[in-house]
Design an enzyme around this catalytic site. Structure first.
Site, PDB file in Angstrom:
ATOM      1  N   HIS A  14       0.870  -1.201   0.000  1.00  0.00           N
ATOM      2  CA  HIS A  14       0.000   0.000   0.000  1.00  0.00           C
ATOM      3  C   HIS A  14       0.895   1.236   0.000  1.00  0.00           C
ATOM      4  O   HIS A  14       1.537   1.542   1.000  1.00  0.00           O
ATOM      5  CB  HIS A  14      -0.921   0.034   1.223  1.00  0.00           C
ATOM      6  N   HIS A  16       1.649   5.434  -1.764  1.00  0.00           N
ATOM      7  CA  HIS A  16       1.332   6.595  -2.605  1.00  0.00           C
ATOM      8  C   HIS A  16       2.627   7.170  -3.183  1.00  0.00           C
ATOM      9  O   HIS A  16       3.502   7.595  -2.441  1.00  0.00           O
ATOM     10  CB  HIS A  16       0.624   7.684  -1.787  1.00  0.00           C
ATOM     11  N   LYS A 100      -9.325  -0.061  -5.968  1.00  0.00           N
ATOM     12  CA  LYS A 100      -9.360   0.588  -4.662  1.00  0.00           C
ATOM     13  C   LYS A 100     -10.686   1.295  -4.440  1.00  0.00           C
ATOM     14  O   LYS A 100     -11.093   2.128  -5.259  1.00  0.00           O
ATOM     15  CB  LYS A 100      -8.197   1.598  -4.569  1.00  0.00           C
ATOM     16  N   HIS A 137     -10.357   1.524   1.591  1.00  0.00           N
ATOM     17  CA  HIS A 137     -10.159   2.519   2.645  1.00  0.00           C
ATOM     18  C   HIS A 137     -11.409   2.435   3.514  1.00  0.00           C
ATOM     19  O   HIS A 137     -12.464   2.948   3.140  1.00  0.00           O
ATOM     20  CB  HIS A 137      -9.989   3.932   2.069  1.00  0.00           C
ATOM     21  N   HIS A 175      -4.576  -0.343   5.782  1.00  0.00           N
ATOM     22  CA  HIS A 175      -4.089   0.477   6.908  1.00  0.00           C
ATOM     23  C   HIS A 175      -5.021   0.433   8.117  1.00  0.00           C
ATOM     24  O   HIS A 175      -5.539   1.452   8.558  1.00  0.00           O
ATOM     25  CB  HIS A 175      -3.812   1.923   6.485  1.00  0.00           C
ATOM     26  N   ASP A 248       1.520   2.780   3.444  1.00  0.00           N
ATOM     27  CA  ASP A 248       0.686   3.970   3.237  1.00  0.00           C
ATOM     28  C   ASP A 248       1.548   5.234   3.220  1.00  0.00           C
ATOM     29  O   ASP A 248       1.068   6.312   3.553  1.00  0.00           O
ATOM     30  CB  ASP A 248      -0.431   4.079   4.282  1.00  0.00           C
TER      31      ASP A 248
HETATM   32  O1  DOR Z   1      -3.164   9.759   5.449  1.00  0.00           O
HETATM   33  C1  DOR Z   1      -3.508   9.432   4.338  1.00  0.00           C
HETATM   34  N1  DOR Z   1      -2.926   9.966   3.245  1.00  0.00           N
HETATM   35  N2  DOR Z   1      -4.481   8.547   4.192  1.00  0.00           N
HETATM   36  C2  DOR Z   1      -4.996   8.246   3.006  1.00  0.00           C
HETATM   37  O2  DOR Z   1      -5.920   7.463   2.959  1.00  0.00           O
HETATM   38  C3  DOR Z   1      -4.511   8.919   1.780  1.00  0.00           C
HETATM   39  C4  DOR Z   1      -3.158   9.427   1.957  1.00  0.00           C
HETATM   40  C5  DOR Z   1      -2.756  10.414   0.901  1.00  0.00           C
HETATM   41  O3  DOR Z   1      -2.983  10.136  -0.285  1.00  0.00           O
HETATM   42  O4  DOR Z   1      -2.192  11.456   1.247  1.00  0.00           O
HETATM   43 ZN    ZN Z   2      -3.212   5.120   1.401  1.00  0.00          ZN
END
Ligand code: DOR
Ligand code: ZN
Length: 345
Positions: A14, A16, A100, A137, A175, A248
């Site tokens: 997971h 970004h 997702k 999520h 998460h 995450d």
């Molecule tokens: O804290 C987070 N940041 N939770 C999420 O679900 C998305 C992520 C983000 O993309 O910044």
């Molecule tokens: Zn995430």
């Protein structure tokens, strides 16, 4: 005392990466440690089609440093109008590894998410038939629900129904932050699993709110009270194949987090593996680390385990207070702290 640990190369289930300059700046941190990562699709605009995901995958691959092997695994951002045929085609072609579900407005770049889970039941039916993994999520967005209760309430209002209506659908509850989520996942069949972040193993909500607001410890779902952190630690080190690594890691610039309306997200990528290892060492569970980091995820996703290994060795690592990335500053998780392990050269 063990001074070195060799495990199969881990994966991040997971993550970004963002896009553009930020993506190019952060990809090397992940590729240094992980062989693969499930890349989240919450860009602007979101990655909703096979063509968008294929193009995004190429941009990520172009940012992988020379000599490093790293495979991004792409996800489809589900909306009220997802084209199930395109999703199925993208999965069959190997572009999509999962889809997702963001409840609309649950988190960063989720405005285009699903407004009512029941609206995408036809898509979930197709995903179950095609055996496409659903990443969730799991937080409700209803204004009557306290932010600290939104994950537990999602289980009651939506997740129980999803699992009951699609009993063969493979679901990753992403998460997780609560003892409720640990209990729910544990009680489900082997087609329901969860990822756990380093931050939710290290911090509780005091780290966000005591001594002044600590925006760099704010993410979604928010860290909960200590009893939940303890339950997450027990799940992570349990050896259960239902729980695996997903950072995450979510980079936001310092100025966007230190703001009157600070962004949610913790940038854990730079020292993710060392951060998790600290937890397993504190719990006297180094023998269970490889399962959590390198074996349970591939087993759930039905992908081969990585053949390469990494060796972690005991060494004091100073985590910088901030990193200059893409023309601004990003504060990493554990900023200013010393960690006790590093990846051997
Ligand atoms: O804290 C987070 N940041 N939770 C999420 O679900 C998305 C992520 C983000 O993309 O910044
Ligand atoms: Zn995430």
């Amino acid at each position: 005392m063990t001074d070195s640990l060799t495990i199969r190369r881990p994966d991040d289930w997971h993550l970004h990466f963002r896009d553009g300059d930020v993506m190019r700046a952060v990809v090397p941190y992940t590729a240094r440690q992980f062989a693969r990562a499930i890349v989240m699709p919450n860009l602007t605009p979101p990655i909703t089609t096979t063509a968008m995901a294929a193009a995004y995958r190429e941009r990520i691959l172009a940012a992988v440093p020379q000599g490093v092997t790293f495979t991004p695994l792409m996800t489809c951002y589900l909306t009220d109008t997802t084209d199930a045929d395109d999703l199925a085609r993208g999965a069959a072609e190997g572009v999509f590894t999962a889809a997702k579900l963001y409840p609309a407005n649950a988190t960063t770049n989720s405005a285009a998410g699903v407004t009512d889970v029941r609206r995408i039941y036809p898509v979930l039916e197709r995903m179950e038939a095609e055996d496409i993994v659903l990443c969730i999520h799991g937080e409700v967005t209803d204004h009557d629900v306290d932010v600290f209760d939104r994950e537990a309430e999602f289980i009651e209002r939506h997740l129980k129904d999803i699992v009951a209506n699609f009993p063969r659908l493979r679901v990753v509850f992403e998460h997780i932050t609560t003892a409720d989520a640990v209990a729910f996942v544990t009680g489900c069949g082997p087609n329901v699993a969860a990822t756990i972040t380093p931050q939710h193993l290290h911090i509780n909500r005091n780290a966000m709110l005591v001594g002044g607001i600590q925006p760099h410890n704010y993410c979604l779902p928010v860290a909960k009270r200590e009893a939940h952190r303890v339950a997450l630690r027990a799940a992570a080190i349990s050896g259960s194949p239902k729980f695996f690594l997903g950072t995450d890691s979510a980079p936001h610039f310092r100025h966007d987090k230190e703001s009157a309306c600070g962004c949610a997200g913790i940038f854990g990528a730079p020292h993710a593996i060392e951060s998790y290892l600290k937890v397993f060492e504190e719990e006297n569970a180094l023998g269970r680390f490889e399962g959590f980091a390198s074996l349970h995820g591939p087993a759930f996703y039905r992908l081969p385990v990585n053949e390469e290994t990494i060796t972690l060795e005991r060494a004091a690592i100073e985590v910088p207070e901030e990193l200059a990335l893409a023309g601004a500053q990003i504060v990493p998780f554990h900023a200013g702290q010393t960690l006790g392990w590093r990846i051997a050269a």
